[in-house]
Design a protein around this motif. Structure first.
Motif: not given
Length: 212
Positions: A165-183
């Motif tokens: 996406f950076g290569y396409m010029g979209w810029g940095a994403p707004r990013l949200h991570l959830v770690h280990g929901p299965a646990r």
């Protein structure tokens, strides 16, 4: 503002789909236009090839980039690709909702990127699609500590988002991570979903305000 929600998980009972439902709730509460691409559920093919095009000579070597560029010029993409590209033209923002598998995109989502975000349409000298706002919401198998969580986020930004996406010029994403929901316990999952909903609403409100 219009939002395209792209989900890449095979099970609608997953935590990923619970996040998808929260995203739907937020979008509707904010009065956004909303379309979906649930890639597994709609049977999207992730495999590039001759079937990507309405017509392709049997005796001609397939050079995917060149074939995509010609299809973008002349409207020659197969129906499933054309449908996804129409959604992207309609959208102002794209939310990618997926699990991090083997430190990368699920094969289904990687195939969507390869087939839909094609040369001449999403990138190249004169792409017909302008950059869109990007949100990425991921689940992971877990993080051992805060440092591990930060390293995973840096990996997603530098190795998944930037090369595409950076290569396409979209810029940095707004990013949200959830770690280990299965646990997580049920209470922890509820809390994680509530946190995601609050985060996403704030991000979408900011995007909508900036678009005015």
């Amino acid at each position: 503002m219009n939002l395209l929600l792209v989900t890449a998980h095979p099970d609608t009972g997953s935590f990923n789909f619970a996040m998808r439902e929260r995203a739907q709730t937020v979008a509707r509460r904010l009065g956004l236009g909303l379309q979906y691409s649930d890639l597994y559920q709609q049977g999207f093919s992730p495999v590039p090839g001759r079937a990507d095009f309405q017509t392709f000579p049997e005796d001609q070597l397939l050079q995917l980039g060149s074939a995509q560029r010609e299809a973008a010029r002349h409207g020659g993409f197969a129906a499933d690709i054309a449908a996804e590209q129409d959604k992207l033209r309609w959208a102002d923002a794209v939310l990618l909702q997926f699990p991090l598998w083997w430190s990368g995109y699920p094969a289904m989502l990687k195939g969507w990127i390869e087939r839909v975000l094609s040369l001449g349409f999403a990138y190249g000298p004169d792409p017909t699609l302008e950059p869109r706002a990007l949100i990425m919401a991921l689940t992971t198998g877990g993080a051992t500590d805060a440092e591990d969580a930060r390293a995973t986020e840096a990996h997603v930004r530098s190795q998944l988002a930037q090369p595409v996406f950076g290569y396409m010029g979209w810029g940095a994403p707004r990013l949200h991570l959830v770690h280990g929901p299965a646990r997580m316990s049920e209470a922890e999952r509820v809390q994680a979903l509530q946190h995601y909903e609050q985060w996403l609403e704030a991000e979408l409100q900011t995007l909508r305000a900036s678009a005015r």
